[in-house]
Design a protein around this motif. Structure first.
Motif, short mmCIF file in Angstrom:
data_model
loop_
_atom_site.label_atom_id
_atom_site.label_comp_id
_atom_site.label_asym_id
_atom_site.label_seq_id
_atom_site.Cartn_x
_atom_site.Cartn_y
_atom_site.Cartn_z
N ALA A 56 0.83 -1.20 0.00
CA ALA A 56 0.00 0.00 0.00
C ALA A 56 0.87 1.25 0.00
O ALA A 56 0.57 2.23 -0.69
CB ALA A 56 -0.93 -0.01 1.22
N TYR A 57 1.96 1.21 0.76
CA TYR A 57 2.87 2.35 0.76
C TYR A 57 3.50 2.54 -0.61
O TYR A 57 3.67 3.66 -1.09
CB TYR A 57 3.96 2.14 1.82
N GLN A 58 3.84 1.44 -1.27
CA GLN A 58 4.45 1.53 -2.60
C GLN A 58 3.52 2.22 -3.59
O GLN A 58 3.97 3.00 -4.44
CB GLN A 58 4.79 0.13 -3.10
N GLN A 59 2.22 1.97 -3.47
CA GLN A 59 1.26 2.58 -4.39
C GLN A 59 1.20 4.10 -4.21
O GLN A 59 0.84 4.83 -5.13
CB GLN A 59 -0.14 1.98 -4.18
N LEU A 60 1.54 4.56 -3.00
CA LEU A 60 1.41 5.99 -2.70
C LEU A 60 2.74 6.74 -2.82
O LEU A 60 2.78 7.93 -2.56
CB LEU A 60 0.86 6.17 -1.28
N SER A 61 3.81 6.06 -3.18
CA SER A 61 5.12 6.70 -3.23
C SER A 61 5.87 6.24 -4.46
O SER A 61 5.42 5.40 -5.23
CB SER A 61 5.92 6.36 -1.96
N SER A 62 7.05 6.82 -4.63
CA SER A 62 7.91 6.44 -5.75
C SER A 62 8.93 5.39 -5.36
O SER A 62 9.86 5.12 -6.09
CB SER A 62 8.64 7.69 -6.27
N VAL A 63 8.74 4.78 -4.19
CA VAL A 63 9.67 3.78 -3.68
C VAL A 63 9.25 2.40 -4.19
O VAL A 63 8.08 2.05 -4.19
CB VAL A 63 9.70 3.79 -2.14
N THR A 64 10.24 1.61 -4.62
CA THR A 64 9.98 0.23 -5.03
C THR A 64 10.10 -0.68 -3.82
O THR A 64 11.12 -0.68 -3.14
CB THR A 64 10.98 -0.21 -6.11
N ILE A 65 9.04 -1.45 -3.54
CA ILE A 65 9.01 -2.36 -2.40
C ILE A 65 8.96 -3.79 -2.91
O ILE A 65 8.13 -4.14 -3.74
CB ILE A 65 7.80 -2.10 -1.49
N ARG A 66 9.86 -4.63 -2.42
CA ARG A 66 9.88 -6.05 -2.79
C ARG A 66 9.75 -6.90 -1.51
O ARG A 66 10.68 -6.98 -0.72
CB ARG A 66 11.19 -6.40 -3.50
N GLN A 122 1.42 4.48 10.00
CA GLN A 122 2.20 5.04 8.90
C GLN A 122 1.81 6.49 8.66
O GLN A 122 0.62 6.84 8.64
CB GLN A 122 1.95 4.22 7.64
N VAL A 123 2.81 7.34 8.46
CA VAL A 123 2.58 8.77 8.22
C VAL A 123 2.65 9.03 6.72
O VAL A 123 3.59 8.57 6.05
CB VAL A 123 3.62 9.62 8.96
N SER A 124 1.66 9.73 6.18
CA SER A 124 1.67 10.04 4.76
C SER A 124 2.78 11.03 4.44
O SER A 124 3.26 11.76 5.31
CB SER A 124 0.32 10.61 4.33
N SER A 125 3.17 11.06 3.19
CA SER A 125 4.31 11.88 2.76
C SER A 125 4.09 13.36 3.08
O SER A 125 5.01 14.05 3.51
CB SER A 125 4.54 11.69 1.27
N SER A 126 2.87 13.82 2.90
CA SER A 126 2.60 15.25 3.11
C SER A 126 2.61 15.63 4.58
O SER A 126 2.75 16.81 4.93
CB SER A 126 1.25 15.62 2.50
N ASP A 127 2.47 14.61 5.48
CA ASP A 127 2.42 14.90 6.91
C ASP A 127 3.77 14.71 7.60
O ASP A 127 3.86 14.88 8.81
CB ASP A 127 1.39 14.00 7.59
#
Length: 762
Positions: free
Chosen positions: A480-490, A566-571
């Motif tokens: 879910a975090y990967q969908q909201l960011s530009s980070v690749t999660i494996r 988890q804290v969103s990027s904007s927060d």
């Protein structure tokens, strides 16, 4: 006729009463069923556990000790004493012992069925089917061939067809749960070879159990073919009923047991009743009670928490108490002393010869050779892999991809790990962040195959099915975090004993070309703010990773970094502090801080600690620091290198990070000054500190020396209860004298982008 009945009754042993009135009433407890059964259970379990302990250095599973223990308690050894046998295992008690043992065996077969996923058979490839076919056909044929010899010698008078099928099936069944554990211990469960082996074993077991049902149907005392036909037809009818009635009921209960909620007690009760009822039906049909329990286990849905809860409720009682009783019951009927004479020894030699012939055929089947080779490689404890360049966060080209291996034990570690990843993502377009999120799972004595298989599907290598409908909440959080960011999660999974799981971590870091391994601290914060240890074994995992890591390492002391969610990027709005004493570990910590400072919500504060002229930070108070000085001499760069790197940091901050970085130099003359300087930044959300900076210990004594002189102080209750700490060790190629991966030079893989394939060394 009445006389015959009375004679038969007189010949039968007098039934035992259940309980005694006690020794003070002049009654021997061993003459009553319940106290005698309790004594038998205690003796069998204690004896087999003692044998398991003695066989542990030989790496033998507990089931071997239980088999040997059952034989030793029987007439082959201790049972040769008639007094012992008649006192502890009298003939009139065997009905009760056999009944209890078979109840345990019944639920064990339910667990075996629970660990088999029929979806694996539907999705099994041609290679797995070929291996399964060979694994069934060749032993089956060899068993039938041997049965002709046995039937003409020691089993005269046995029914021809049932004896042949029983011998063939007994050699064809694969111990699926045992195989899963062996593959996990050898770290092969999540490999292609492990997937093929488990799929083939699943096919093997289902076919073998169908053949077993056929053998039981043919082995009735009534020799009429019509009776056997009725048994087979009724057995088929039971299967149809189970599929269309029992399976939907089990699926309904599984759907009503979502993740994160406890499974209702009534569902467990209904399932156990279904096991017993199905066992009764199949026993009434004439197949065997075990077959009904096995079928119910197969039909239980394998997704969600429902099967795992069933295992937790049943496994310990069955494996701990009931199964040893079954082996003891079998051992009491076995007397190895009857193997005497040339014929008996000849038949005994024939059986191993048959096994050797089967192994010879199977060794030529593609797939098993690879398994043997990988086992040898595991024993050698070394792997080959191509070297890679970027093993640290500190690097010349800041636009290259940063790869992190973030490890976690439970869902408690997830929010802080994701918040740390969010702070690390930077703003570069080319130098993106790739995170391998590794769930560390302990392979313990009670680990069952279904839980291992279920988790093994999460590691990026699909275990049986490619559907991800059964993903656990920890994987979902990262994705879910990967969908909201530009980070690749494996997502990845490591399943191993805690004393060897560091090998999985270090070899995976090398395989994925990670620049840093992030590990959770072995302590977690209690409600009162103090840190509580989760066990010495977790601490040893971290210490071994520090010694064998192929890259930099960070140990995270979590005091609620970002809160419990988890804290969103904007927060994101964090203050991060980096105390800089010098040395390569501090330089790595500062390099990581510089990357974090690129995040718009991060404010980085750097404090350079400076000793008085003519002194060093190691000798401010004249302490004995000989031990720490040795390690610092090995792991720190020269003072000139540290000064050069800090000046480069100032220039970089002035050009690109002027709004998000502040730095100062502070003169310290004593340990108290250093402590005061650190506490002045205690309101920061996160500290980044080098593991072994050139500074004297700040605590007189500590239970966490692996964190270094500064990190151990920051992790203590003397410092703070709200500030999290990341203790960082810079990669040191000279520290690891026994690397887990042996590197081979390869000019094509020096760019730090391609993932090498690790090949076991043999």
């Amino acid at each position: 006729m009445a006389t015959n009945t009375s004679n038969v009754t007189a010949a039968l042993p007098k039934p035992m009463k259940a309980t005694s009135n006690g020794a003070f009433q002049h009654e021997n407890p061993l003459d009553f069923a319940l106290p005698l059964l309790i004594l038998q259970i205690c003796l069998v379990v204690a004896f087999t556990r003692a044998l398991a302990f003695l066989l542990k250095p030989l790496r033998q599973p507990r089931v071997i000790a239980e088999i040997i223990g059952g034989i030793l308690l029987g007439p082959s050894a201790f049972g040769r004493s008639e007094k012992f046998l008649h006192t502890v295992f009298p003939a009139r008690s065997m009905t009760v012992l056999d009944t209890v043992a078979n109840i345990g065996l019944l639920f064990f077969l339910f667990l075996v069925g629970l660990e088999l996923d029929l979806r694996s058979i539907r999705r099994t490839g041609k290679k797995s089917l070929a291996i399964a076919g060979a694994g069934i056909t060749l032993p089956f044929l060899l068993g039938i061939g041997t049965s002709f010899v046995l039937r003409s010698t020691i089993s005269k008078g046995s029914a021809h067809a049932p004896f042949l099928v029983f011998m063939g099936v007994s050699l064809s069944i694969t111990a699926f749960p045992v195989l899963a554990r062996i593959l996990a211990e050898l770290k092969l469960l999540t490999t292609d070879v492990g997937r093929i082996a488990m799929s083939a074993a699943a096919v093997n077991d289902v076919v073998a159990w169908i053949l077993l049902a056929l053998a039981i149907a043919l082995s009735g005392s009534n020799t009429s073919p019509l009776i056997s036909l009725w048994v087979l037809l009724c057995g088929a009818g039971f299967l149809v009923f189970s599929i269309y009635v029992i399976k939907p009921l089990l699926e309904l209960m599984a759907r009503r047991s979502p993740e994160g909620e406890p499974v209702k007690e009534i569902y467990i009760c209904i399932t156990l009743l279904l096991v017993l009822a199905s066992a009764f039906v199949t026993d009434t049909i004439g197949i065997h009670a075990l077959f009904g329990a096995f079928v119910v286990g197969i039909l239980v849905p394998k997704d969600g928490p429902f099967p795992g809860v069933l295992i937790e409720k049943i496994e310990d009682l069955v494996a701990g108490l009931f199964l040893p009783l079954y082996f003891a019951s079998s051992g009491l009927k076995t007397n190895v002393a009857t193997i005497s004479g040339a014929q008996s020894w000849g038949l005994l030699v024939l059986v191993p010869f048959r096994e050797a012939a089967a192994l010879g055929f199977l060794m030529n089947t593609k797939g098993l050779v690879e398994l043997i080779v990988l086992n040898i490689g595991k024993d050698r404890k070394a792997k080959k892999g191509a070297p890679y360049k970027n093993r640290t966060v500190k690097r010349k080209d800041l636009d290259t991809e940063l790869r992190l291996l973030a490890c976690f034990h439970s869902s408690r570690n997830i929010p802080t790990t994701i918040n740390l990843v969010e702070c690390s993502r930077g703003t570069r377009k080319r130098g993106r962040l790739c995170v391998y999120a590794m769930h560390l799972m302990e392979l313990s004595e009670r680990s069952s195959a279904i839980s291992m298989v279920h988790k093994a599907r999460k590691n990026g290598l699909p275990f049986w099915n490619k559907k991800r409908d059964d993903r656990d909440q920890m994987v979902i959080a990262f994705e879910a975090y990967q969908q909201l960011s530009s980070v690749t999660i494996r997502p990845m999974t490591a399943i191993s004993a805690l004393n060897t799981i560091y090998e999985d971590i270090c070899t995976s870091a090398h395989q994925k070309r990670a620049a840093m391994i992030l590990l959770p601290f072995h302590k977690h914060q209690r409600v009162d703010g103090n840190l509580e240890s989760l066990g010495q074994s977790l601490r040893e995992v971290n210490r071994r990773v520090l010694r064998h890591s192929p890259c930099s390492v960070g140990i995270l002391i979590d005091r609620g970094f970002g809160g419990t969610t988890q804290v969103s990027s904007s927060d994101v709005s964090y203050t991060i502090a980096v105390p800089f004493f010098g040395g390569r570990d501090d330089m790595e910590a500062l390099a990581y801080g510089m990357r974090m400072a690129e995040h718009p919500g991060i404010m980085l504060t750097v404090l350079k600690v400076v000793p008085p002229s003519g002194k060093t930070l190691m000798t401010l108070e004249g302490q004995d620091t000989s031990m720490i000085k040795v390690e610092n001499d090995k792991n720190s760069d020269s003072e000139a290198d540290s000064e050069l790197f800090f000046s480069e940091f100032i220039q970089h901050a002035a050009k690109k990070l002027q709004d998000s970085v502040s730095h100062e130099e502070r003169l310290v003359e004593s340990k108290a000054d250093i402590v005061s300087a650190l506490k002045s930044m205690s309101k920061s959300n996160l500290f980044l500190v080098g593991r072994m900076p050139p500074v004297a210990p700040l605590l007189i004594s500590t239970d966490t020396p692996e964190l270094g002189p500064v990190g151990s102080f920051l992790a203590s209750s003397d410092f703070s209860s709200t500030t999290s700490v990341l203790v960082i060790q810079h990669y040191n190629p000279n520290a690891n004298l026994h690397p887990l991966v042996e590197e081979e030079e390869n000019e094509d893989t020096d760019d730090g982008t391609d993932t090498p394939v690790l090949v076991d060394k043999y």
